[in-house]
Enzyme design. Structure first.
Site, PDB file in Angstrom:
ATOM      1  CG  ASN A  74      -0.107  -0.063   2.668  1.00  0.00           C
ATOM      2  OD1 ASN A  74       0.652   0.766   2.897  1.00  0.00           O
ATOM      3  ND2 ASN A  74      -0.383  -1.000   3.287  1.00  0.00           N
ATOM      4  CG  ASP A 111      -6.859  -4.819   5.922  1.00  0.00           C
ATOM      5  OD1 ASP A 111      -6.419  -4.609   7.316  1.00  0.00           O
ATOM      6  OD2 ASP A 111      -7.417  -4.085   5.455  1.00  0.00           O
ATOM      7  CE  LYS A 115       9.213 -12.927 -13.088  1.00  0.00           C
ATOM      8  NZ  LYS A 115      10.192 -12.606 -14.058  1.00  0.00           N
ATOM      9  N   PRO A 156      -3.215 -11.385  10.644  1.00  0.00           N
ATOM     10  CG  PRO A 156      -1.401 -11.663  11.913  1.00  0.00           C
ATOM     11  CD  PRO A 156      -1.725 -11.939  10.583  1.00  0.00           C
ATOM     12  CG  ASP A 157      -6.567  -5.821  13.619  1.00  0.00           C
ATOM     13  OD1 ASP A 157      -5.682  -5.347  14.488  1.00  0.00           O
ATOM     14  OD2 ASP A 157      -7.421  -5.279  13.119  1.00  0.00           O
ATOM     15  CB  ILE A 158      -0.397  -6.150  14.803  1.00  0.00           C
ATOM     16  CG1 ILE A 158      -0.012  -7.073  13.585  1.00  0.00           C
ATOM     17  CG2 ILE A 158       0.601  -6.026  15.924  1.00  0.00           C
ATOM     18  CD1 ILE A 158       1.131  -6.372  12.880  1.00  0.00           C
ATOM     19  CE  LYS A 183     -11.095   0.773  10.866  1.00  0.00           C
ATOM     20  NZ  LYS A 183     -10.573   1.401   9.560  1.00  0.00           N
TER      21      LYS A 183
HETATM   22  O1  C5P Z   1      -8.906  -2.063  10.446  1.00  0.00           O
HETATM   23  P1  C5P Z   1      -7.831  -0.997   9.861  1.00  0.00           P
HETATM   24  O2  C5P Z   1      -6.557  -1.539   8.925  1.00  0.00           O
HETATM   25  O3  C5P Z   1      -8.196   0.300   9.451  1.00  0.00           O
HETATM   26  O4  C5P Z   1      -7.036  -0.458  11.398  1.00  0.00           O
HETATM   27  C1  C5P Z   1      -6.065   0.392  11.231  1.00  0.00           C
HETATM   28  C2  C5P Z   1      -5.307   0.283  12.552  1.00  0.00           C
HETATM   29  O5  C5P Z   1      -5.107  -0.943  13.007  1.00  0.00           O
HETATM   30  C3  C5P Z   1      -3.877   0.823  12.555  1.00  0.00           C
HETATM   31  O6  C5P Z   1      -3.555   1.252  13.888  1.00  0.00           O
HETATM   32  C4  C5P Z   1      -3.025  -0.392  12.085  1.00  0.00           C
HETATM   33  O7  C5P Z   1      -1.779  -0.286  12.470  1.00  0.00           O
HETATM   34  C5  C5P Z   1      -3.786  -1.680  13.025  1.00  0.00           C
HETATM   35  N1  C5P Z   1      -3.864  -2.933  12.074  1.00  0.00           N
HETATM   36  C6  C5P Z   1      -3.062  -3.914  12.667  1.00  0.00           C
HETATM   37  N2  C5P Z   1      -2.975  -4.873  11.960  1.00  0.00           N
HETATM   38  C7  C5P Z   1      -3.645  -5.429  10.920  1.00  0.00           C
HETATM   39  C8  C5P Z   1      -4.621  -4.346  10.485  1.00  0.00           C
HETATM   40  C9  C5P Z   1      -4.433  -3.135  11.120  1.00  0.00           C
HETATM   41  O8  C5P Z   1      -2.351  -3.547  13.553  1.00  0.00           O
HETATM   42  N3  C5P Z   1      -3.628  -6.503  10.304  1.00  0.00           N
END
Ligand code: C5P
Length: 416
Positions: free
Chosen positions: A216, A284, A294, A314-316, A348
């Site tokens: 991104n 995401d 490749k 994973p959502d950190i 959020k």
């Molecule tokens: O859900 P979204 O990506 O908009 O959320 C943004 C927030 O979540 C940011 O603080 C980003 O660093 C964190 N985040 C994360 N791991 C992910 C997705 C988002 O820590 N996989």
């Protein structure tokens, strides 16, 4: 919004000093408390009695008054309001400020304060244009002082040009805007001394094959600036950075990662932390079926483009914010939104379980920032927390970082 806020109003010595009285009246109508400081020259133009009457407060005018010192020491006075305002800011006061001269109540206050300063200059047009004044103003701008005006028009001395004090309603609007965003500046090197601050920054790259990846537009500028600001505030800082073109900030331990899963592992390894700020734009999704070799474009084979199966990363932020044991006392998330910024950010904030969510409008048009937020040097953010939403004006990413760190340091007693 500024209801309940307070200003220290320094009234300098100029023909425009009478407008300070009108400013006091307007400010108090808005619920802003005013503590006046009158310079010796200011007292030649307005009386302490009229200032005290309109402010409904004591007027400070003498640095060496024993009574004043017993009531409130001059250093305590300089920190007692949310904002310091100088009206009119004379060439003399401006020169003193620019050179750190402190020899009366007003100049001592301006040097000792830990609050933002707004000045409204007023002087003769030639004094305004003089290189010395312009040099001093440039110094004040660099020091972060907000300068409102002057307006252009006919002067009391009969000349014409810039140098008129801006009208009180305009001045009040500038003060209100500043009051919405003001937070105390940390004492250099002290505000976060002894704290461990963890920051994630930059994008992640998710491999498709050994040479291609999903990414991104995040530059990492905001996250890196936050890490640097935390270090400047005395914290021990661990920065976990995705791939960026930025240099590692000085005085910060930087861990370089590529993917979201690596970022999570590095984050978990860096805990415990007192504050964790998740500024990274984590992908995401990753490619579930990333190829070891490749991928080949087999022209004319009729097999078409390869199908990429995506799987969620994973959502950190959410993982750390929901930790049962070892959760940092203060968890801050970021949200890059392109529409319905506040509504999406509020949802959020609840979903992620963080203590503060910093939302920014990354749409090219919505942010109001030429070129947009991604990759640029400016940002306009909204702070969403359990106590509501606070919007900061457009400012540089370095300034957002410094303000955010100062804000978190000021909340210290709340989260420590
Ligand atoms: O859900 P979204 O990506 O908009 O959320 C943004 C927030 O979540 C940011 O603080 C980003 O660093 C964190 N985040 C994360 N791991 C992910 C997705 C988002 O820590 N996989």
């Amino acid at each position: 919004m500024p209801n309940g806020k307070s200003i220290l109003l320094i009234v300098g010595g100029g023909i425009a000093a009478y407008k300070a009285l009108e400013l006091v009246r307007l400010a108090r109508r808005k619920g802003i408390a005013v503590t006046p400081i009158l310079t010796k020259a200011g007292a030649e133009f307005v009386t302490p009695l009229s200032l005290a009457g309109l402010a409904g407060a004591k007027v400070y005018d003498d640095l060496f008054s024993l009574t004043d010192e017993v009531e409130m020491g001059h250093i305590a006075l300089s920190r007692s309001a949310d904002l310091v305002v100088v009206v009119p800011a004379t060439a003399d006061l401006i020169a003193k400020m620019a050179n750190g001269i402190a020899n009366d109540m007003a100049s001592v206050t301006l040097l000792a304060t830990d609050k933002d300063i707004v000045i409204a200059p007023a002087m003769n047009v030639r004094m305004w244009h003089h290189p010395a004044t312009q040099r001093n103003l440039e110094t004040l701008r660099r020091d972060g002082v907000t300068i409102v005006g002057p307006a252009t028009g006919a002067m009391a001395c009969g000349e014409f040009g810039p140098g008129r004090l801006v009208e009180p309603p305009e001045l009040l609007a500038a003060i209100e805007a500043k009051l919405i965003s003001c937070v105390p500046k940390p004492m250099p090197g002290q505000a976060l001394a002894g704290k461990h601050v963890l920051v994630t920054s930059g994008p992640t790259h998710e491999p498709i094959d050994p040479v291609r990846y999903i990414a991104n537009r995040s530059s990492g500028k905001q996250g890196h600036a936050i890490a640097a600001a935390a270090a400047a505030a005395g914290a021990r800082v661990t920065l976990i950075s995705g791939p960026t073109s930025l240099a590692d900030p000085a005085g910060v331990t930087t861990v370089h990662v590529t993917t979201a899963r690596q970022m999570l592992a590095a984050t978990e390894a860096a805990l415990p932390a007192d504050i964790a700020i998740f500024a990274a734009a984590v992908a995401d999704w990753r490619v579930a079926n990333a190829a070891d070799e490749k991928l080949k474009k087999t022209a004319g084979s009729g097999s078409g483009a390869p199908a990429l199966a995506l799987t969620e990363n994973p959502d950190i932020l959410a993982t750390v914010a929901h930790l049962k044991a070892g959760r940092p006392a203060c968890v801050v998330g970021f949200a890059a939104e392109t529409e319905h910024v506040i509504a999406n950010a509020t949802a959020k904030f609840r979903r992620k379980g963080c203590d503060l969510l910093v939302a920014n409008d990354v749409s090219l048009t919505g942010s109001g920032i030429a070129g947009g937020v991604f990759g640029g040097d400016a940002n306009a953010v909204h702070l969403v927390s359990a106590s509501g939403v606070v919007s900061w004006p457009v400012m540089g990413k370095d300034e957002v970082a410094a303000k955010l760190i100062a804000h978190l340091a000021a909340l210290d007693s709340g989260w420590a």
